[in-house]
Design a protein around this motif. Structure first.
Motif, short mmCIF file in Angstrom:
data_model
loop_
_atom_site.label_atom_id
_atom_site.label_comp_id
_atom_site.label_asym_id
_atom_site.label_seq_id
_atom_site.Cartn_x
_atom_site.Cartn_y
_atom_site.Cartn_z
N PHE A 1 -4.76 6.63 2.75
CA PHE A 1 -5.97 6.00 2.26
C PHE A 1 -7.07 7.05 2.06
CE2 PHE A 1 -9.86 3.47 2.90
CZ PHE A 1 -9.62 2.44 2.01
N ILE A 2 -7.23 7.95 3.02
CA ILE A 2 -8.27 8.99 2.92
C ILE A 2 -7.91 10.02 1.87
CG2 ILE A 2 -9.49 10.81 4.20
CD1 ILE A 2 -9.32 9.08 6.68
N VAL A 3 -6.61 10.30 1.68
CA VAL A 3 -6.19 11.22 0.61
C VAL A 3 -6.73 10.75 -0.72
CG1 VAL A 3 -4.19 11.97 -0.74
CG2 VAL A 3 -4.14 12.14 1.74
N ASP A 4 -6.62 9.45 -0.96
CA ASP A 4 -7.07 8.90 -2.23
C ASP A 4 -8.58 9.07 -2.41
OD1 ASP A 4 -6.33 7.35 -4.64
OD2 ASP A 4 -7.68 5.85 -3.80
N PHE B 1 0.84 -1.21 0.00
CA PHE B 1 0.00 0.00 0.00
C PHE B 1 0.87 1.25 0.00
CE2 PHE B 1 -1.90 3.43 2.47
CZ PHE B 1 -3.06 3.66 1.75
N ALA B 2 1.91 1.27 0.85
CA ALA B 2 2.82 2.42 0.90
C ALA B 2 3.52 2.62 -0.44
CB ALA B 2 3.83 2.23 2.02
N LEU B 3 3.97 1.52 -1.04
CA LEU B 3 4.63 1.61 -2.33
C LEU B 3 3.71 2.19 -3.39
CD1 LEU B 3 7.29 0.89 -3.81
CD2 LEU B 3 6.27 -1.33 -4.35
N ALA B 4 2.42 1.86 -3.32
CA ALA B 4 1.46 2.32 -4.33
C ALA B 4 0.98 3.75 -4.08
CB ALA B 4 0.26 1.38 -4.35
N ASN B 5 1.12 4.25 -2.86
CA ASN B 5 0.48 5.54 -2.53
C ASN B 5 1.42 6.62 -2.02
OD1 ASN B 5 -2.72 5.15 -2.59
ND2 ASN B 5 -1.79 3.25 -1.87
N ALA B 6 2.60 6.25 -1.53
CA ALA B 6 3.48 7.25 -0.90
C ALA B 6 4.33 8.02 -1.90
CB ALA B 6 4.38 6.58 0.14
#
Length: 598
Positions: free
Chosen positions: A373-376, A295-300
């Motif tokens: 998660f909420i940013v997305d 998740f971090a790799l996909a969103n950070a």
């Protein structure tokens, strides 16, 4: 169960940090354009003309994160029924603290963004990242006792539940009524299977996947499915009958080993433990070491070039998120802890001290997984998206630094292990009521110029820090005498009393001070098995005369109470309570004054 959870979360922190760093490096490398294009690659399944497809980022955010929230649901269910949350008075304080830690950050964010294009991001700074918080606490080490970890875990569980509710209520797009009805029917089917006690994993997997698809199509975020299913998994304490059957099966295997007996013993032992606990044991490593890092790799990944950083420095979104995590979390949790304690709504686990609580409140400002998660969900605009992510990174780093500083200051200024309300309103005695006698544990000459009496607790981290200071003082000043008296704080340090008993067993063999040093050198490892190991090293029988040793410890405690001791360590120099900081320079200075006095 809590220890297993701590180990997994703390261990996964390093993996999560690596994944975050890789995402940032990838997004800011010469191949940075491939970061977004890769995560927008579509992937799906088709059957005839029917097709179901999502891009890779949504498979991670909507799919893998459902499993993450399923694990949270398992943890919530266990803690409510068998764990920390069974004691309602222990729930009250962290629950109100969690609520304060969400309301204040959201309020700070809205003060800066109300009516603007970023107003919808008020949910970004509300959530605490449990994995990162426990990782920081592991670095803090002895300055952070286990009751604080339990308090913050309870707070994080409540925080996660409230965050899920907020996502459901405020970050849900338009609803599809047919899909929503399908989801309700499928959930009812799962509940029915549970009620009928039909335990067939394939049935639950098929229904669960169908429920996830229906929820996704309905417009409600599918991670709600995860936490709902996690809560529905059965939790129970092992019954005497199941334990007996498991014991008989194991005994049968040991007497006549065979493949059939091994299988029977395995099944009996597994059935003694609830499905919830078995699933946690299997899924926690996957959640901590695989799902959250992916998740971090996909969103950070966010570009940190000059233009982006300049925009973030003046963006109310970035500033609102960073201040919400740094200031809002700290102030909200601190206020939310003080209020229920003041009103008598609840109690703290282990009677924590305020320095520890404030340090915990600060590190709770590390918001990452749920915040991203909420940013997305909150932003469609890519610029606001990036600014919010920069705010999360900045606020989380600053919150971690603030927590470290608070823990460090509380430690360096000298601390005393005592509950927040431990000191009574009445004036405490300043002198030692029971003089040093032949029954005391004494190190140094009888005609010493300075006698230091310490009331201590072998599990108290402040006593552990004081120990090398006093040892050095004794080595450099032959005319200083050290006396140790037991004052175990049982509610704060549950293993201290057992450690004191074993030290008294060593005293019977003339080895008290050797055991004394060994216990302080191994403060984090004071289980009964550890104590028995230390006793074996010194050729001591640890539980040889427990009633006599308990009575001996009680006499020390009684003299301490009479002398106004309320926390540890408390020291008296030449019969007078020492009031200064518990650091090397201050204690040495006080000793020098006494040595030079007539």
């Amino acid at each position: 169960m809590l220890r297993a959870f701590f180990r997994t979360e703390v261990g996964s922190t390093s993996v999560l940090l690596v994944a975050t760093a890789l995402a940032l490096l990838w997004a800011n490398s010469p191949w940075g354009d491939t970061y977004e294009s890769f995560w927008h690659t579509s992937m799906g399944i088709s059957f005839g003309t029917a097709e179901f497809s999502l891009d890779l980022r949504h498979w991670v955010n909507d799919g893998l994160m459902t499993l993450f929230f399923f694990v949270i649901g398992l943890e919530v269910s266990y803690e409510v029924r068998l764990g920390q949350l069974t004691n309602r008075r222990l729930i009250a304080v962290p629950a109100v603290a969690a609520l304060g830690g969400m309301l204040v950050p959201a309020g700070i964010y809205l003060l800066l963004n109300f009516g603007g294009p970023g107003a919808g991001g008020w949910g970004v700074p509300i959530a605490t990242d449990t994995a990162f918080v426990l990782g920081v606490l592991a670095v803090v080490g002895a300055r952070c006792p286990e009751p604080l970890r339990a308090f913050l875990l309870t707070l994080a569980i409540v925080d996660d539940v409230l965050a899920i509710i907020i996502i459901a209520l405020f970050y849900t797009a338009g609803l599809s009524v047919p899909a929503l009805i399908s989801a309700v029917v499928l959930l009812a089917a799962i509940v029915t299977l549970r009620w009928l006690k039909i335990w067939r994993a394939p049935a639950y997997i098929v229904l669960g996947f169908a429920l996830w698809v229906a929820t996704l199509e309905s417009g409600i975020h599918p991670t709600l499915v995860g936490i709902a299913l996690g809560v529905l998994v059965f939790v129970y304490a092992p019954t005497d009958q199941k334990l007996l059957l498991a014991g008989e099966a194991v005994q049968g295997f040991t007497s006549e080993p065979s493949a059939q007996a091994a299988r029977e013993a395995t099944l009996r032992v597994q059935r003694a433990v609830s499905v919830n606990e078995r699933l946690q044991l299997r899924l926690l490593p996957w959640s901590g070491y695989v799902i959250v890092p992916i998740f971090a790799l996909a969103n950070a990944g966010v570009r940190l070039d000059g233009e982006t950083l300049r925009a973030a420095l003046t963006s109310p979104v970035s500033i609102g998120v960073a201040l919400g995590l740094l200031v809002g979390k700290f102030a909200g949790i601190a206020l939310g802890t003080w209020l229920p304690l003041r009103l008598g709504w609840g109690i703290l686990p282990g009677n924590l001290v305020w320095g520890q609580l404030l340090g915990g409140a600060a590190v709770s400002g590390i918001g990452f997984t749920v915040a991203l998660f909420i940013v997305d969900l909150a932003f469609d605009d890519s610029a606001l998206h990036d600014q919010a992510k920069i705010g999360i990174l900045a606020g989380s780093l600053l919150a971690a630094a603030l927590g470290w500083v608070i823990f460090r200051l509380a430690w360096d200024r000298g601390g005393v292990c005592a509950p927040p309300e431990a000191e009574p309103a009445e004036e405490l005695p300043e002198t030692l009521t029971v003089p040093v006698g032949p029954d005391d544990h004494v190190r140094g000459p009888a005609d010493a110029k300075v006698t230091i009496v310490e009331y201590g607790d072998f599990e108290c981290p402040y006593c552990g820090r004081l120990h090398p200071i006093l040892e050095e003082l004794r080595r450099t000043h032959p005319d200083v005498r050290l006396v140790f008296r037991h004052f175990p704080l049982r509610t704060l340090h549950p293993r201290a009393a057992s450690a004191a008993i074993v030290s008294e067993a060593a005293a019977d063999e003339g080895r008290f001070w050797e055991m004394h040093t060994m216990l302080f050198d191994n403060q984090r490892f004071l289980t009964d098995a550890d104590l028995e190991h230390y006793a074996a090293e010194l050729a001591v029988e640890p539980w040889s005369d427990v009633p006599a040793h308990v009575a001996r410890i009680a006499r020390d405690e009684e003299s301490g109470h009479a002398s106004g001791v309320r926390g540890t360590p408390t020291i008296f120099m030449n019969g007078v309570r020492y009031q200064g900081p518990l650091n090397r320079d201050s204690i040495s200075g006080a000793v020098e004054e006494l040595r030079e006095s007539p």
